[in-house]
Design an enzyme around this catalytic site. Structure first.
Site, mmCIF file in Angstrom:
data_model
loop_
_atom_site.group_PDB
_atom_site.id
_atom_site.type_symbol
_atom_site.label_atom_id
_atom_site.label_comp_id
_atom_site.label_asym_id
_atom_site.label_seq_id
_atom_site.Cartn_x
_atom_site.Cartn_y
_atom_site.Cartn_z
ATOM 1 N N ALA A 211 0.805 -1.223 0.000
ATOM 2 C CA ALA A 211 0.000 0.000 0.000
ATOM 3 C C ALA A 211 0.837 1.271 0.000
ATOM 4 O O ALA A 211 0.355 2.326 -0.391
ATOM 5 C CB ALA A 211 -0.939 0.005 1.201
ATOM 6 N N ILE B 25 4.315 1.570 -1.202
ATOM 7 C CA ILE B 25 5.313 1.767 -2.264
ATOM 8 C C ILE B 25 4.683 2.573 -3.399
ATOM 9 O O ILE B 25 3.629 2.207 -3.911
ATOM 10 C CB ILE B 25 5.843 0.413 -2.780
ATOM 11 C CG1 ILE B 25 6.704 -0.223 -1.690
ATOM 12 C CG2 ILE B 25 6.669 0.602 -4.045
ATOM 13 C CD1 ILE B 25 7.227 -1.590 -2.033
ATOM 14 N N ASP C 216 4.126 33.844 -36.281
ATOM 15 C CA ASP C 216 4.031 34.361 -37.643
ATOM 16 C C ASP C 216 2.831 35.271 -37.727
ATOM 17 O O ASP C 216 2.013 35.297 -36.829
ATOM 18 C CB ASP C 216 3.684 33.220 -38.611
ATOM 19 C CG ASP C 216 4.825 32.300 -38.860
ATOM 20 O OD1 ASP C 216 5.956 32.735 -38.681
ATOM 21 O OD2 ASP C 216 4.542 31.156 -39.249
ATOM 22 N N ASP D 254 6.469 27.562 -40.710
ATOM 23 C CA ASP D 254 5.883 26.668 -41.702
ATOM 24 C C ASP D 254 6.853 26.251 -42.803
ATOM 25 O O ASP D 254 6.713 25.193 -43.383
ATOM 26 C CB ASP D 254 4.603 27.274 -42.297
ATOM 27 C CG ASP D 254 4.803 28.723 -42.717
ATOM 28 O OD1 ASP D 254 5.968 29.147 -42.833
ATOM 29 O OD2 ASP D 254 3.799 29.423 -42.930
ATOM 30 N N ASP E 217 12.380 27.247 -41.663
ATOM 31 C CA ASP E 217 11.986 27.517 -40.279
ATOM 32 C C ASP E 217 12.424 26.411 -39.325
ATOM 33 O O ASP E 217 12.382 26.585 -38.106
ATOM 34 C CB ASP E 217 10.462 27.664 -40.175
ATOM 35 C CG ASP E 217 9.987 29.023 -40.671
ATOM 36 O OD1 ASP E 217 10.789 29.973 -40.592
ATOM 37 O OD2 ASP E 217 8.838 29.118 -41.123
HETATM 38 P P1 ATP Z 1 4.733 35.107 -41.882
HETATM 39 O O1 ATP Z 1 3.909 33.893 -42.181
HETATM 40 O O2 ATP Z 1 5.808 34.951 -40.924
HETATM 41 O O3 ATP Z 1 3.915 36.312 -41.663
HETATM 42 P P2 ATP Z 1 5.054 35.848 -44.471
HETATM 43 O O4 ATP Z 1 4.296 34.750 -45.120
HETATM 44 O O5 ATP Z 1 4.431 37.142 -44.231
HETATM 45 O O6 ATP Z 1 5.601 35.330 -43.155
HETATM 46 P P3 ATP Z 1 6.930 35.451 -46.508
HETATM 47 O O7 ATP Z 1 6.109 34.324 -46.936
HETATM 48 O O8 ATP Z 1 8.386 35.291 -46.303
HETATM 49 O O9 ATP Z 1 6.400 36.105 -45.205
HETATM 50 O O10 ATP Z 1 6.659 36.625 -47.534
HETATM 51 C C1 ATP Z 1 7.403 37.783 -47.502
HETATM 52 C C2 ATP Z 1 7.129 38.620 -48.751
HETATM 53 O O11 ATP Z 1 7.429 37.859 -49.889
HETATM 54 C C3 ATP Z 1 5.676 39.015 -48.899
HETATM 55 O O12 ATP Z 1 5.457 40.253 -48.298
HETATM 56 C C4 ATP Z 1 5.498 39.101 -50.384
HETATM 57 O O13 ATP Z 1 5.867 40.384 -50.848
HETATM 58 C C5 ATP Z 1 6.492 38.112 -50.922
HETATM 59 N N1 ATP Z 1 5.835 36.861 -51.289
HETATM 60 C C6 ATP Z 1 5.130 36.038 -50.501
HETATM 61 N N2 ATP Z 1 4.700 34.972 -51.174
HETATM 62 C C7 ATP Z 1 5.151 35.088 -52.427
HETATM 63 C C8 ATP Z 1 5.070 34.292 -53.613
HETATM 64 N N3 ATP Z 1 4.423 33.152 -53.655
HETATM 65 N N4 ATP Z 1 5.668 34.762 -54.716
HETATM 66 C C9 ATP Z 1 6.340 35.907 -54.696
HETATM 67 N N5 ATP Z 1 6.462 36.679 -53.643
HETATM 68 C C10 ATP Z 1 5.886 36.314 -52.514
#
Ligand code: ATP
Length: 840
Positions: free
Chosen positions: A271, A273, A317, A583, A587
């Site tokens: 009882a 332990i 983010d 994501d 990262d």
């Molecule tokens: P977080 O999710 O941290 O807020 P984020 O998604 O805002 O990050 P990034 O995805 O790195 O940051 O985007 C940074 C910038 O890159 C954006 O502000 C945009 O101008 C440009 N960007 C984002 N997605 C694309 C894409 N698919 N093609 C071209 N430019 C992009």
């Protein structure tokens, strides 16, 4: 088998669902371990071998030899109950964990019946055409039939972590495959995207061959699990010591028979332990992980569950976590070129079957369609020649499109990075040089759009001759800007406020424009003081400057994943317990460096998910706050469960020790001690785990993880209730002993069983009085308590069990004494909690 399976390939449409089903039945699921089921019998046999059960068995056998067979019968009934409960608990935990595993199972995107569908990776079959994009784990061994800027990290197979390029070579001979166009299960796409035909799955992959060697690695124990083992190891000696001491004293001072005292010693050992301690924590952590999954947070590493409640800083983010990630084009500048901007937007995107997986690109496609552009025709007329996918370091994306006589190079990305690659601009009168004045005008326009909380993209293009050596990185023609709205999530502001109340500092780390970041920050209530830093600012900071900055700044914009890592490290070195979200492929280091890495289930890459401790099913920031709350609840419940469990043990030892010291017999018969242990075990391992949160839990500061689990408060929390319970039992026992010795044991037994139920109720709350946490809030405990009360009633009121349980009938005054002491010995804590001023 590979070549035969690959033959009937239609790479345009993939397999038909029917054919895929047939092949799945033939080859079996695409997984490495054939799922091993824990059979009930197996768990049963394992339980039977537990040292505690062995101890009980030994007692039972001694009883059969020395004592009466009814006692042995009672003991074997207890053994069966205990084992049954453990088996059920084990199954419950097993089911919870299996359900969790199911949630975090990898998926694969394949072409089936001419469409792309996401399926569990387990259902991939040879001949499937899989869509591979950067950040993904490759689900099976396959051969590339299309590849753009494609590179893989094969370190899982080769140990070599430098990414290797792979391309889609024409299939010369099937046997020669697996060299330049081969990709392997378990390796990771680090760059680009492509299509591949699956050659082999499951155990037949290269990984399958290696995995045979490395099977059965158990997850490491969490710090708390280790601490508990340590503590229970120490307590075992205390328990054994008293199990020897009490019978010795009983024999020497109270003059009790030796055989009886040996049995008392054995049942006391059983009882006292503390074998349940590691089980309590595993139950609480496992159930906690399961509850988290219901709140859309899937736990990948159990140790995260215990750290959650201690988080002091959440670095989040912006896109998708604080915002909806449902984008819409809300402005084009200059509007004269709106159509052209959208055309570039579509051509510079990664579009499969008329859609993009990226919400931002999908918004461009929608806007283009809305403007009357036939996206399908546009893509068909401009096939991809080369693609340089978006990555969060460069912040732009370039696609080279092939036309009949020339190449069209299109780029989209963050305004400043795109502009840096432009030498001229489109104007109504044709191309014009892009002078400094124009540049700053464009950047100002971008900042204006961003200040409204919109994401801003810039677009540029150029035309080159087919076959010429094109320089992609410069001399582009700037065309215009687009503003994309991505509104904050409905619950984000409330969740941020809840964080602050709970003593947790939220900060935002985004790749977006500083103005966009600030605008969203102020919409969700994140902008305290309005200080903001950009990745550029961070670049020139020393370690000390950075730490000072992290201590005071809430918004970080235009950061790269490398910046994120630095911020996380700085925050940790300031003594924070840091949770960080991420994501992308890049990262992963930040996720791994944080105390808790949180990956996005919806938009996250496999790489991020695997580096993370927790995956958020729908990317929502609110879920993080829920998870923290759940973490706090569970830690509190663990403390409560352990406090109760150890208080029972202390009370039991002192309740048997005091009488023998003053020459009075042990207050419980051995069989009674065994039954008491059965009840306390059930309560400790199961009922406290089901305790709901106490009000105000999210208004307390985070727990300091450096404090030991068994601190002073905890120790007092064990000793004080234990003293109350043992005083109740002793009063009931000794008072009856001196008036009517034959009823004394029964009086003690009743006082114990009721008292330890009342004590459990009292220990449900740490700070608040019971009426405020809700008396009926823990139904499991009430059910257990009802069982204890019913047992007491039967044990005393039903004469036919008297002999087996060593009980007798009690007079009304003896009842009153037993119930009264049990109540008084425990409920005084409740009174005290109600009148004492509440601590914060
Ligand atoms: P977080 O999710 O941290 O807020 P984020 O998604 O805002 O990050 P990034 O995805 O790195 O940051 O985007 C940074 C910038 O890159 C954006 O502000 C945009 O101008 C440009 N960007 C984002 N997605 C694309 C894409 N698919 N093609 C071209 N430019 C992009």
């Amino acid at each position: 088998m590979g070549s035969e399976a690959v033959r009937p390939l239609d790479s345009a449409g993939g397999l038909s669902t029917q054919e895929a089903r047939r092949r799945l039945a033939q080859t079996g699921p695409n997984r490495l371990r054939p799922g091993r089921r824990e059979s009930i019998l197996r768990i049963f046999l394992e339980e039977i071998r537990e040292p505690m059960i062995l101890l009980l068995l030994a007692t039972g056998i001694l009883y059969s030899v020395w004592g009466e067979l009814t006692d042995a019968g009672t003991i074997f009934a207890v053994i069966l109950t205990l084992v049954a409960v453990e088996v059920v608990n084990g199954q419950r935990a097993g089911h919870a964990i299996a359900a969790l595993a199911k949630l975090s199972e990898p998926t694969a995107t394949v072409l089936r019946d001419g469409r792309t569908v996401a399926i569990p990776a387990e259902e991939v079959v040879p001949g499937d055409v899989v869509v591979l994009v950067a950040g993904q784990r490759i689900p099976a061994d396959a051969r590339l039939i299309e590849a753009h800027g494609f590179a893989v990290d094969e370190s899982t197979l080769t140990g070599e972590s430098v990414p290797v390029e792979r391309s889609a070579l024409p299939e010369s001979s099937p046997d020669d495959a697996g060299r330049r166009n081969g990709v392997f299960a378990g390796t990771m796409v680090t760059r680009g995207h492509g299509l591949a035909v699956v050659v082999s799955t499951g155990e037949r992959t290269e990984l399958g061959r290696i995995a045979q060697l490395t099977r059965g690695v158990k997850p490491p124990r969490t710090p708390l699990q280790l601490a508990m083992r340590e503590l229970s190891r120490y307590l075992v000696f205390v328990a054994l010591g008293s199990s020897v001491l009490v019978p010795l004293l009983g024999f020497a001072i109270a003059g009790e028979p030796l055989k009886e005292m040996v049995l008392v010693g054995l049942s006391l050992a059983f009882a006292t332990i503390p074998e349940e301690m590691p089980i309590i924590i595993t139950m609480v952590l496992g159930l906690g992980a399961f509850r988290l999954s219901k709140r859309r947070a899937i736990v990948r590493r159990l140790r995260a569950v215990e750290t959650l409640g201690a988080i002091t800083l959440i670095a989040t983010d912006k896109t998708g976590t604080l915002t909806e990630n449902e984008m819409r084009v809300v402005g084009l500048s200059p509007s004269d070129f709106g159509r052209r901007i959208l055309e570039i937007g579509v051509l510079a995107s990664d579009i499969v079957a008329g859609r993009s997986r990226d919400p931002l690109e999908e918004a461009l496609v929608q806007a283009a369609t809305g403007a009357g552009i036939d996206v399908g025709a546009l893509i068909a007329a401009n096939p991809v020649r080369d693609e340089f996918p978006f990555d969060d370091e460069r912040k732009l994306m370039t696609v080279v499109r092939e036309r009949e006589h020339d190449l069209r190079i299109v780029t989209k990305g963050a305004p400043e990075t795109v502009l840096a690659r432009c030498s001229s601009r489109r104007s109504v009168r044709g191309e014009r040089p892009l002078d400094a004045e124009r540049r700053s005008a464009v950047l100002q326009e971008a900042a204006r759009m961003a200040a409204e909380g919109h994401r801003v993209l810039a677009f540029a293009e150029k035309v080159a001759e087919t076959g010429s050596a094109v320089d992609l990185g410069s001399e582009l023609v700037f065309t215009g800007l687009a503003a994309l709205a991505d509104p904050p999530r409905a619950g984000a502001a409330a969740a941020i406020a809840a964080c602050r109340r709970a003593g947790i500092r939220p900060i935002m780390i985004t790749g977006d424009h500083p103005e966009t970041a600030m605008a969203i920050a102020s919409q969700v209530g994140l902008d305290d003081g309005g200080r903001m830093l950009t990745g550029r600012d961070l670049d020139v900071m020393s370690g000390d400057d950075l730490r000072a900055a992290v201590a005071g700044v809430t918004v970080f914009a235009r950061t790269t994943p490398a910046d994120k890592l630095r911020i996380v490290e700085a925050a940790r070195s300031l003594g924070n317990v840091v949770a960080v979200t991420g994501d992308g492929v890049n990262d992963a280091p930040a996720l791994a460096a944080a105390d808790i890495g949180i990956a996005m289930g919806e938009t996250g890459t496999d790489v991020a998910r695997e580096a993370a401790d927790i995956v958020l099913a729908d990317d929502d920031f609110t879920a993080i706050v829920h998870a923290v709350e759940e973490g706090r609840v569970l830690f509190a419940n663990l403390r409560k469960g352990v406090r109760y469990y150890l208080a029972c043990k202390v009370a039991l030892v002192s309740a048997v020790l005091v009488p023998v010291l003053i020459g009075v017999p042990v207050p419980f018969a051995p069989v009674q001690i065994i039954l008491m242990e059965l009840f306390m075990d059930l309560a400790a391992s199961a009922t406290f785990a089901a305790e709901p949160p106490e009000p105000g839990l999210m208004r307390l500061p985070p727990r300091d993880p450096r404090l030991p689990f068994m601190d002073r408060e905890m120790l007092a929390g064990i000793l004080v209730p234990a003293a109350g319970l043992s005083a109740a039992v002793l009063t009931s026992y000794l008072a009856t002993w001196y008036s009517d010795p034959s009823s004394a044991r029964t009086a003690a037994f009743v006082a114990w069983l009721l008292g330890h139920f009342f004590m459990a109720l009292n220990l449900r709350a740490e700070r608040e009085p019971l009426h405020r946490v809700g008396i009926v809030a823990n139904r499991l405990m009430l059910a257990w308590g009802a069982a204890a009360v019913a047992f007491v009633a039967v044990a005393v009121l039903v004469p036919s069990v008297h002999h087996a349980l060593r009980t007798v009938s009690l007079s009304p005054s003896q009842w009153a004494l037993a119930v009264g002491t049990a109540f008084a010995g425990t409920f005084w804590m409740e009174v005290w909690r109600s009148i004492r001023p509440a601590r914060s």
